[in-house]
Scaffold this motif. Structure first.
Motif, PDB file in Angstrom:
ATOM      1  N   MET A 175      35.591  -6.054 -20.539  1.00  0.00           N
ATOM      2  CA  MET A 175      35.592  -6.328 -19.111  1.00  0.00           C
ATOM      3  C   MET A 175      36.999  -6.719 -18.664  1.00  0.00           C
ATOM      4  SD  MET A 175      31.971  -8.406 -18.729  1.00  0.00           S
ATOM      5  CE  MET A 175      30.418  -7.599 -19.137  1.00  0.00           C
ATOM      6  N   ASP A 176      37.146  -7.071 -17.429  1.00  0.00           N
ATOM      7  CA  ASP A 176      38.445  -7.464 -16.887  1.00  0.00           C
ATOM      8  C   ASP A 176      38.755  -8.888 -17.331  1.00  0.00           C
ATOM      9  OD1 ASP A 176      40.727  -7.961 -15.490  1.00  0.00           O
ATOM     10  OD2 ASP A 176      39.893  -7.563 -13.505  1.00  0.00           O
ATOM     11  N   THR A 177      39.491  -9.004 -18.430  1.00  0.00           N
ATOM     12  CA  THR A 177      39.757 -10.327 -19.002  1.00  0.00           C
ATOM     13  C   THR A 177      40.758 -11.140 -18.188  1.00  0.00           C
ATOM     14  OG1 THR A 177      41.413  -9.316 -20.462  1.00  0.00           O
ATOM     15  CG2 THR A 177      39.189  -9.590 -21.354  1.00  0.00           C
ATOM     16  N   SER A 178      41.308 -10.536 -17.140  1.00  0.00           N
ATOM     17  CA  SER A 178      42.189 -11.316 -16.271  1.00  0.00           C
ATOM     18  C   SER A 178      41.399 -12.207 -15.316  1.00  0.00           C
ATOM     19  CB  SER A 178      43.097 -10.373 -15.461  1.00  0.00           C
ATOM     20  OG  SER A 178      42.334  -9.595 -14.544  1.00  0.00           O
ATOM     21  N   GLN A 179      40.102 -11.949 -15.232  1.00  0.00           N
ATOM     22  CA  GLN A 179      39.252 -12.747 -14.355  1.00  0.00           C
ATOM     23  C   GLN A 179      38.950 -14.102 -15.008  1.00  0.00           C
ATOM     24  OE1 GLN A 179      38.198 -11.854 -11.197  1.00  0.00           O
ATOM     25  NE2 GLN A 179      39.592 -10.114 -11.454  1.00  0.00           N
ATOM     26  N   THR A 180      38.994 -15.157 -14.213  1.00  0.00           N
ATOM     27  CA  THR A 180      38.795 -16.512 -14.738  1.00  0.00           C
ATOM     28  C   THR A 180      37.423 -16.676 -15.370  1.00  0.00           C
ATOM     29  OG1 THR A 180      40.287 -17.416 -13.062  1.00  0.00           O
ATOM     30  CG2 THR A 180      38.810 -18.962 -14.155  1.00  0.00           C
ATOM     31  N   HIS A 181      36.393 -16.137 -14.718  1.00  0.00           N
ATOM     32  CA  HIS A 181      35.035 -16.345 -15.239  1.00  0.00           C
ATOM     33  C   HIS A 181      34.826 -15.629 -16.568  1.00  0.00           C
ATOM     34  CE1 HIS A 181      34.530 -12.471 -13.185  1.00  0.00           C
ATOM     35  NE2 HIS A 181      33.440 -12.282 -13.909  1.00  0.00           N
ATOM     36  N   MET A 184      36.553 -17.882 -19.175  1.00  0.00           N
ATOM     37  CA  MET A 184      35.733 -19.066 -19.447  1.00  0.00           C
ATOM     38  C   MET A 184      34.614 -18.739 -20.433  1.00  0.00           C
ATOM     39  SD  MET A 184      35.495 -20.751 -15.624  1.00  0.00           S
ATOM     40  CE  MET A 184      34.355 -22.036 -16.182  1.00  0.00           C
ATOM     41  N   GLN A 185      34.030 -17.565 -20.306  1.00  0.00           N
ATOM     42  CA  GLN A 185      32.954 -17.183 -21.225  1.00  0.00           C
ATOM     43  C   GLN A 185      33.505 -16.885 -22.616  1.00  0.00           C
ATOM     44  OE1 GLN A 185      29.856 -14.531 -19.170  1.00  0.00           O
ATOM     45  NE2 GLN A 185      31.501 -14.588 -17.629  1.00  0.00           N
ATOM     46  N   ILE A 186      34.687 -16.286 -22.690  1.00  0.00           N
ATOM     47  CA  ILE A 186      35.317 -16.055 -23.992  1.00  0.00           C
ATOM     48  C   ILE A 186      35.622 -17.384 -24.667  1.00  0.00           C
ATOM     49  CG2 ILE A 186      37.426 -15.206 -25.100  1.00  0.00           C
ATOM     50  CD1 ILE A 186      37.437 -12.889 -23.094  1.00  0.00           C
ATOM     51  N   ASP A 187      36.116 -18.339 -23.894  1.00  0.00           N
ATOM     52  CA  ASP A 187      36.393 -19.672 -24.443  1.00  0.00           C
ATOM     53  C   ASP A 187      35.118 -20.345 -24.933  1.00  0.00           C
ATOM     54  OD1 ASP A 187      39.053 -19.288 -23.834  1.00  0.00           O
ATOM     55  OD2 ASP A 187      38.984 -20.446 -21.964  1.00  0.00           O
ATOM     56  N   ALA A 188      34.031 -20.166 -24.194  1.00  0.00           N
ATOM     57  CA  ALA A 188      32.768 -20.793 -24.586  1.00  0.00           C
ATOM     58  C   ALA A 188      32.288 -20.282 -25.935  1.00  0.00           C
ATOM     59  CB  ALA A 188      31.703 -20.539 -23.508  1.00  0.00           C
ATOM     60  N   SER A 273      27.810 -12.960 -17.431  1.00  0.00           N
ATOM     61  CA  SER A 273      28.232 -11.568 -17.230  1.00  0.00           C
ATOM     62  C   SER A 273      27.490 -10.594 -18.140  1.00  0.00           C
ATOM     63  CB  SER A 273      29.737 -11.438 -17.468  1.00  0.00           C
ATOM     64  OG  SER A 273      30.457 -12.212 -16.523  1.00  0.00           O
ATOM     65  N   LEU A 274      26.947 -11.110 -19.234  1.00  0.00           N
ATOM     66  CA  LEU A 274      26.222 -10.270 -20.194  1.00  0.00           C
ATOM     67  C   LEU A 274      24.723 -10.555 -20.208  1.00  0.00           C
ATOM     68  CD1 LEU A 274      28.638 -10.494 -23.273  1.00  0.00           C
ATOM     69  CD2 LEU A 274      28.498  -8.657 -21.578  1.00  0.00           C
TER      70      LEU A 274
END
Length: 281
Positions: A175-181, A184-188, A273-274
């Protein structure tokens, strides 16, 4: 000369169309009882058109099928024709699947989709607006009359697919990893423990379910099935339709079941998102 897969496919569709036509011609001639609760489909000619409806309408979502429940008394001849229609549907679906696989072996996970090359083949032969999902669904046939049928909307259906954190990460990274949300999910995901599993949920569309009841000697036999078309019930001379209820014409807006207190899946999305959730400890 051996026919090409495309010609076999079109020939199978032509056979299906002819059998649907035969069935839809005979159905309105029936004098047996029937029950159709929808005002827009309230008689046998309208019902015959529904059984033969395998085409897209303008603006229709290909994932949506036009459905209707009901009961139709049928004699042996109509039942036999319905079986021939179902056999033609299955033959066409088999050939359609083979045709797609012969084009690209990687399509095995996409068999429910209307792929572009199949659409192009059908369009070339004048069948560009064929709705495959409506084409494949079988006519429901009941050859032993139940004593009772209970209809109810099933609104709690959902599919659950387990994912590892690594699989979820791969999907987020597409997905568009430049998006904050998304970040945040990748960090989680980085806070999960080794061996943790995730659940991807997909809510299924409401379906009408028929609960059939037969009495055999001193036993009661029950069977449930989802129905998207009126059920044909073989009736002998003088027989009436089984006892049945009259459900709402459209599904309730809320789930018909309360959430279980011991639900294993956290109802709050962990990766929105998933549509991915965590399992409760």
């Amino acid at each position: 000369m051996r026919q090409t897969p495309a010609h076999e496919l079109i020939e199978a569709l032509d056979i299906l169309l002819q059998r649907l036509n035969d069935f839809s011609t005979l159905l309105p001639q029936s004098n047996l009882p029937f029950w159709l609760p929808d005002e827009q489909i309230s008689n046998l000619p309208q019902c015959a058109a529904l059984f033969s409806d395998i085409w897209y309408r303008d603006g229709q979502d290909g994932r949506v099928t036009r459905s209707q429940h009901g009961l139709i008394g049928a004699d042996d001849k109509l039942i036999d024709l319905a079986h021939s229609v179902n056999a033609a549907k299955q033959s066409f679906q088999t050939l359609a699947t083979q045709h797609r696989l012969s084009q690209d072996s990687d399509l095995q996970n996409q068999l429910t989709r209307r792929e572009s090359f199949l659409a192009e083949t059908l369009q070339h032969h004048g069948y560009s607006r064929l709705h495959l999902r409506q084409c494949y669904r079988l006519i429901p046939i009941i050859e032993t009359r139940p004593v009772k049928i209970g209809f109810s909307w099933y609104t709690s259906g959902r599919s659950i697919k387990q994912l590892t954190p690594e699989q979820a990460l791969q999907r987020l990274q597409k997905m568009d990893t430049s998006q904050t949300h998304i970040q945040m999910q990748i960090d989680a995901l980085g806070h999960l423990m080794p061996g943790d599993m995730l659940a991807q949920l997909q809510t299924q569309v409401p379906v009408m379910r028929a609960n059939l009841l037969w009495k055999q000697d001193d036993r009661m036999i029950r069977k449930a099935r989802n129905v998207s078309l009126p059920m044909l019930i073989l009736l002998q001379t003088g027989e009436t339709l089984p006892e049945h209820n009259q459900p709402l014409s459209s599904p309730p807006e809320q789930r018909s079941r309360n959430l279980r207190s011991d639900l294993k899946i956290d109802p709050v999305p962990f990766l929105p998102s998933l549509r991915v959730h965590k399992y409760n400890n």
